[in-house]
Scaffold this active site. Sequence first.
Site, short mmCIF file in Angstrom:
data_model
loop_
_atom_site.label_atom_id
_atom_site.label_comp_id
_atom_site.label_asym_id
_atom_site.label_seq_id
_atom_site.Cartn_x
_atom_site.Cartn_y
_atom_site.Cartn_z
CG ASN A 7 -1.84 1.14 1.31
OD1 ASN A 7 -1.80 2.03 0.46
ND2 ASN A 7 -2.68 1.16 2.33
NE ARG A 61 -5.91 1.81 -0.51
CZ ARG A 61 -6.04 2.71 0.43
NH1 ARG A 61 -5.16 2.78 1.41
NH2 ARG A 61 -7.06 3.52 0.43
CG HIS A 149 -11.50 4.74 2.27
ND1 HIS A 149 -12.03 5.91 2.78
CD2 HIS A 149 -10.17 4.89 2.33
CE1 HIS A 149 -11.05 6.72 3.11
NE2 HIS A 149 -9.90 6.13 2.85
CG HIS A 177 -11.85 4.04 6.32
ND1 HIS A 177 -11.15 2.86 6.17
CD2 HIS A 177 -10.90 5.01 6.41
CE1 HIS A 177 -9.86 3.11 6.18
NE2 HIS A 177 -9.69 4.42 6.31
CG LEU A 178 -14.85 7.73 10.94
CD1 LEU A 178 -15.53 8.16 12.24
CD2 LEU A 178 -15.40 8.53 9.76
NE ARG A 210 -7.63 13.31 1.33
CZ ARG A 210 -7.70 11.99 1.20
NH1 ARG A 210 -8.59 11.46 0.40
NH2 ARG A 210 -6.90 11.21 1.88
NE ARG A 254 -2.80 10.08 17.73
CZ ARG A 254 -2.06 9.20 17.07
NH1 ARG A 254 -1.68 8.10 17.67
NH2 ARG A 254 -1.67 9.42 15.84
CD GLU A 357 -7.57 0.08 3.91
OE1 GLU A 357 -6.89 0.66 4.77
OE2 GLU A 357 -7.98 0.63 2.88
P1 AMP Z 1 -5.42 6.21 9.65
O1 AMP Z 1 -5.32 7.06 8.42
O2 AMP Z 1 -6.54 5.23 9.63
O3 AMP Z 1 -4.09 5.59 10.03
O4 AMP Z 1 -5.77 7.21 10.85
C1 AMP Z 1 -4.84 8.16 11.30
C2 AMP Z 1 -5.51 9.15 12.20
O5 AMP Z 1 -6.19 8.49 13.27
C3 AMP Z 1 -4.52 10.07 12.90
O6 AMP Z 1 -4.16 11.15 12.08
C4 AMP Z 1 -5.31 10.52 14.09
O7 AMP Z 1 -6.05 11.65 13.70
C5 AMP Z 1 -6.29 9.39 14.36
N1 AMP Z 1 -6.00 8.69 15.64
C6 AMP Z 1 -5.13 7.69 15.87
N2 AMP Z 1 -5.16 7.32 17.16
C7 AMP Z 1 -6.08 8.10 17.78
C8 AMP Z 1 -6.59 8.22 19.12
N3 AMP Z 1 -6.15 7.45 20.10
N4 AMP Z 1 -7.53 9.14 19.36
C9 AMP Z 1 -7.99 9.94 18.38
N5 AMP Z 1 -7.57 9.86 17.11
C10 AMP Z 1 -6.61 8.97 16.80
#
Ligand code: AMP
Length: 601
Positions: A7, A61, A149, A177-178, A210, A254, A357
């Site tokens: 990926n 991917r 996604h 998917h956040l 974005r 965070r 994924e």
């Molecule tokens: P991803 O793109 O799925 O790896 O998500 C990354 C994002 O998840 C980071 O930029 C953070 O904004 C969020 N994230 C990761 N750990 C936490 C947490 N413990 N609490 C809140 N947001 C988090």
Amino acid sequence: MNILTINAGSSSVKFAVFDTATNKQLYKSEIERVVSVEEAVRKIPDFLIAENIKIDAIGHRVAHGGAKFKDPQLINAEIIKAIEDCIPLAPLHNPLSLAGIKVTKEIWPNIQQVAVFDTAFHQTIPERAYTYAVPEKWRAIGLRRYGFHGTSHKYVMMRVAEELKLPVTHLRIISCHLGNGASVCAIERGVSVDTSMGMTSLEGLVMGTRSGDVDPGIFAYLSHTLGLSVDEIEMALYKESGLIALSGIGNDMRDIEKEASLGNKKAQLAIQVYAYRVRKYIASYAGVMGGVDVIAFTGGIGENSTSMRKRICERLDYLGLNFDDDKNISVKLTDSEAPQIQMDNSLVKVLVTQSHEQWMIAQEVFRILTLKITPASQFPPIPIAVSAHHIHLTDQAVEQLFGKGYKLKIRNQLSQPGFWAAEETLDVIGPHGEIKNMRVLGPCRDFIQIEIAETEAYILGTDAPIRLSGDRDGTPIVTLRGPKGSIQTEGLIIAKRHIHMNTKDAEARGLKQGDQVEVAVDGNGDRDLIFRDVMIRVDPKYVTEMHIDTDEANAAHIHHGGVGALMPVKGIAAHITHRHSHAHYTEQSFCLNCREEKEVA
Ligand code: AMP
């Protein structure tokens, strides 16, 4: 089979190796802060040599496959060109995948490589949902919603079904998917029916950098008032918007949550806008699917932020959701757990799960590479039967419509052994109009089903879904009027085109129940066409015959008695566009393709 998945992202290259025989992850790593994707991918062999891991295939991917690819594709020059052609649709992402593919082709020239598209899962989205109301000329060059996604949403769907021990065909799931990129997907009965990202990955939710949804009017406004160029606006919407723009402190949730708790107003607004947008999409997708059974959270924020999950699920009680704060707070994911965080009496289930994924990519690669290859030979063409509209009834419905003790009378036998057309007909009444004298077929079944062509759905004034026979959940309600009574019933469908294939014929062609193939039909020289997505149904009693409805027959200018030929492809008797494979659904109690229960070993 050991499958390496890659990926290639803008800030890191994630890779993993899975052994599909044992379903185990052999290795997983991430090369962060990459100067270039090429450089990062060149380091992968050293990691694998150090762990003494050999690979048999590679899955990449790829963000955008346009409208062309419903399935992963074995990478060759043609597929590389197709990915290049989609660069304008995914300017930040497709070049990274291509760079990764180029290097792995150099390093492993003799290993099969497969492109797994983020857009593929969303190819089932109906036209009404993917169409932008813009000039036809624009739509002609590909302006439509595609969605992204897909691998993550598909994994979430399968994991949810597995956790709830229900077939996907029984579920309406809203998958959230956040992560740094973010999207919501409405998955109705196993297929994506809408998703928040559109032609590009900009539309929809607020993301790390974005914007998500904005008024299209802002482009002209920004150009006129600030003199910004198209490139400047595009870059700002991709890189300088979203959480980073709202919070003023960065895109990591965070940090934003911490600042918000200290009273930082911008950080508080960023959180509110983020949660509000997700909730808005959830509510609209519940509307689209006529309800929701499961809301699932994944991605960095979805998996980890207890307060964000809580905010999003607030005020969704009208959907029947009763959120459990204690369960929410206690979620700690370490692997593939999928805890539920709703109260026991909640009608909507809320699940949290990691987004595997890479595992999903490996599964997709395995599925594509294990298609059974049958040598091409001269098979006779397949006869085509045109099914006019008709009705299947239950014994009870026959009595309600024709009178107590009534039995249907056989008018003529049909081509499939044991089936006949009855002398009786019924009127079918919809909200707009009615179709008179629709033929009843026998023998009676244990469900009512009314099969029509799509044009007839307009006469009735209702949307009939395309379904396999017997798959009636959530179909529209119409009235059947007979000489002795009327009944209201669900069961209105447009039959999915299919081939009844005798077991021997199927085996000879290397086909199985649930496979989907392409069939070329001879439209008398004027309207030759290829039907895609033709479902294979296998039974020793069947007479091999393809069934299409009257709309389809008219489109090809063929009549009852026409013939079609399975489309061969590169030495294979049939181009199998979807392979029924329980191996693919190892975690699943139902096969998505043929909807049969898997055999329990
Ligand atoms: P991803 O793109 O799925 O790896 O998500 C990354 C994002 O998840 C980071 O930029 C953070 O904004 C969020 N994230 C990761 N750990 C936490 C947490 N413990 N609490 C809140 N947001 C988090």
